[in-house]
Design an enzyme around this catalytic site. Structure first.
Site, PDB file in Angstrom:
ATOM      1  N   SER A  83      -2.037   4.514   8.023  1.00 18.80           N
ATOM      2  CA  SER A  83      -2.540   5.026   6.504  1.00 18.80           C
ATOM      3  C   SER A  83      -3.003   4.286   5.768  1.00 18.80           C
ATOM      4  O   SER A  83      -3.870   4.455   4.877  1.00 18.80           O
ATOM      5  CB  SER A  83      -1.919   6.286   6.424  1.00 18.80           C
ATOM      6  N   SER A 140       2.409   2.844   9.339  1.00 15.29           N
ATOM      7  CA  SER A 140       1.212   2.866   8.258  1.00 15.29           C
ATOM      8  C   SER A 140       0.986   1.412   7.510  1.00 15.29           C
ATOM      9  O   SER A 140       0.168   1.129   6.941  1.00 15.29           O
ATOM     10  CB  SER A 140       1.181   4.008   7.547  1.00 15.29           C
ATOM     11  N   LYS A 160      -1.579   1.472  -3.099  1.00 13.00           N
ATOM     12  CA  LYS A 160      -1.629   2.626  -2.391  1.00 13.00           C
ATOM     13  C   LYS A 160      -1.826   3.832  -3.033  1.00 13.00           C
ATOM     14  O   LYS A 160      -1.180   3.994  -4.077  1.00 13.00           O
ATOM     15  CB  LYS A 160      -0.927   2.786  -0.966  1.00 13.00           C
TER      16      LYS A 160
HETATM   17  N1  GLN Z   1      -0.041   7.349  12.335  1.00 10.44           N
HETATM   18  C1  GLN Z   1       1.405   7.992  12.080  1.00 10.44           C
HETATM   19  C2  GLN Z   1       0.884   9.254  11.691  1.00 10.44           C
HETATM   20  O1  GLN Z   1      -0.148   9.671  11.623  1.00 10.44           O
HETATM   21  C3  GLN Z   1       2.041   7.086  10.975  1.00 10.44           C
HETATM   22  C4  GLN Z   1       1.521   7.306   9.542  1.00 10.44           C
HETATM   23  C5  GLN Z   1       2.545   6.545   8.710  1.00 10.44           C
HETATM   24  O2  GLN Z   1       3.038   5.956   8.943  1.00 10.44           O
HETATM   25  N2  GLN Z   1       2.094   7.179   7.547  1.00 10.44           N
HETATM   26  O3  GLN Z   1       1.923   9.975  11.485  1.00 10.44           O
END
Ligand code: GLN
Length: 496
Positions: free
Chosen positions: A154, A178, A79
């Site tokens: 994400s 995410s 990532k």
């Molecule tokens: N969707 C969540 C956010 O926008 C989690 C994101 C994540 O786990 N990095 O904060």
């Protein structure tokens, strides 16, 4: 033509060790797959072809010399939140579009030392803020099962790349879901470890008390191999826990007789952003299979579940507003043209370098931390966070693992929620409590449902465990995958 992309990491590793394929051959094969397919998906921000081939060559020498570690020569994608020496680390943001890290994140270093070859860096929501990969400066990623839908976020680039088998496996990070949510949307297996199990050093910080890196792969057994390489104490991360790393592959085949599975009644509801009925049917079928393997299903309560989304959306923005203050146009990253004075340099660099969602979070977080509001919001949220952790502590006195859907519905269409931040935030309703408590959890593919896009899409089931019970989660997931083939299915368009 060998179909290496239909092989698991476990199989590829055995083939490399037996000399049936070289790492250069395998790496070339996956680089070609990326080149031929990624225009449809946009799952990579950077493909580090030259470096990958030279790493592969070195791996082949180690393999020839004998005694090379299990992952030697296996190509993997990282990532783009992990710093990689000499290779752009953008974190999905214009702010870091010009940033080439002078060092490797510990995860990247650990995996390289375990023999992994890096194919490149995967697309992601900007600074890991999002649930659909649509906040990326590099454009959205498409879900390989239906190119009109999102891959989740994400870590959407990692999930899509593994789902279409452009990489045999990938790394991800999970602050509020995410790893698990995109794994669920793309029909792959993902594990968020216990907070502190994997070093956060060199991982661009979003919300430091929640962020955790983990593996995303085809199967639980592949995730076990990857976690073996990723996990471990690191003195460079003060929240990393000094605790031996077990061999996560050792107990995969343990029978599940007598396993107590908790089903939180708050997660099995249809009201307010609750679970879609088709998703529920698929989850219930998976639970029945567990029962037939000797597990016992127990209804439990996690009474403070409804607090998790509101608490998260105070804590995460507060921490991100502090973490992102370092991007000021002075030290590194984007700088605006012709600043009038220092103040103009700060405000325009940040205003132009950050996208809308990141700016929204910084504003919410700065507000919640400001004097006069700190006690009412941030402190209150931290107190409620304890109630959420206590719910899990009580539950684990009764059960070994907790199961629930990973997401209330399957992947939604691109653009469906981009104008409604709250609807977007609710897609993490089942994953966020785990991060607030710091416990480990997985998502595994358990079938398909037609809940959203008019097409049959993967459903992920979440398996949550107590602190440091990653080996148990992997065992529970692996035994299911021995009885089913959901995890081996490939999206039609990426089969060949
Ligand atoms: N969707 C969540 C956010 O926008 C989690 C994101 C994540 O786990 N990095 O904060």
């Amino acid at each position: 033509m060998s179909m290496y992309h239909t092989r698991s990491v476990t199989e590829l590793s055995a083939m490399l060790q037996a000399g049936e394929v070289s790492s250069v051959e395998l790496t070339r094969y996956f680089l070609d797959r990326i080149n031929n397919n990624d225009d449809k998906l946009n799952s990579f921000i950077t493909v580090s072809e030259e470096m990958a081939l030279s790493q592969a060559k070195a791996c082949d020498e180690k393999l020839k010399a004998g005694n090379a570690p299990a992952l030697t020569g296996v190509p993997v994608a990282h990532k783009d939140i992990f710093c990689t020496h000499g290779v752009k680390t953008s974190c999905g943001s214009k702010m870091l579009d010009n940033f080439i890290s002078p060092y490797d994140a510990t995860v990247v270093k650990n995996m390289r030392e375990a023999g992994v070859v890096m194919l490149g860096k995967t697309n992601m929501d900007e600074f890991a803020m999002g649930s659909s990969n649509e906040t990326s400066y590099y454009g959205p990623v498409k879900n390989p099962w239906n190119l009109d839908t999102v891959p989740g976020g994400s870590s959407g680039g990692s999930a899509a790349a593994v789902s279409a088998r452009l990489a045999p496996a990938a790394t991800g990070t999970d602050t509020g879901g995410s790893i698990r949510q995109p794994a669920a949307f793309c029909g792959i297996t993902g594990l968020k470890p216990t907070y502190g199990r994997v070093s956060r050093f060199g991982m661009v910080a979003f919300a430091s008390s929640l962020d955790q890196a983990g593996p995303m792969g085809q199967s639980a057994s592949d995730c076990a191999l990857l976690l073996n390489a990723m996990a471990g104490f690191d003195e460079k991360d003060s929240t990393c826990i000094e605790k031996d790393v077990p061999d996560y592959s050792a107990d995969l085949d343990k029978p599940l007789n007598g396993l107590r599975i908790g089903l939180p009644k708050e997660y099995f509801t249809h009201s307010d952003g609750g679970m879609n009925a088709e998703v529920e049917t698929v989850i219930k079928t998976a639970l029945e299979l567990y029962r037939s393997m000797g597990a016992e299903l127990v209804e439990i309560e996690l009474p403070n579940s409804s607090l998790s989304v509101p608490v998260y959306y105070v804590v995460a923005p507060a921490e991100c507003s502090a973490n992102l203050s370092r991007f000021d146009g002075v030290r590194y990253g984007y700088r605006c043209e012709n600043p009038k004075d220092l103040n103009d340099l700060y405000t325009r660099s940040r205003g132009e370098g950050f996208g809308a969602e990141v700016q929204r979070r910084i504003m919410v977080g700065t507000y919640a931390l400001s004097s006069g509001y700190y006690d009412a919001y941030y402190l209150k949220a931290q107190q409620l966070r304890h109630l959420i952790s206590d719910d899990f502590k009580k539950a684990y006195q009764q059960v070994d693992v907790i199961m629930a859907p990973a997401t209330p519905e399957t992947a939604f269409n691109l653009g469906a929620k981009s104008d409604d931040p709250v609807a977007m935030y609710l897609s993490d309703i089942y994953t966020i409590a785990v991060n607030l408590a710091g416990i480990p959890a997985m998502s595994i593919p358990v079938g398909f449902a037609n809940s959203n896009s008019g097409k049959s899409m993967p459903v992920g089931m979440q398996i949550m465990g107590n602190y440091f019970k990653e080996a148990k989660l992997l065992n529970v997931a692996h035994m299911y995958q021995q009885q089913t083939d959901w995890h081996t299915r490939l999206p039609e368009e990426f089969k060949a």
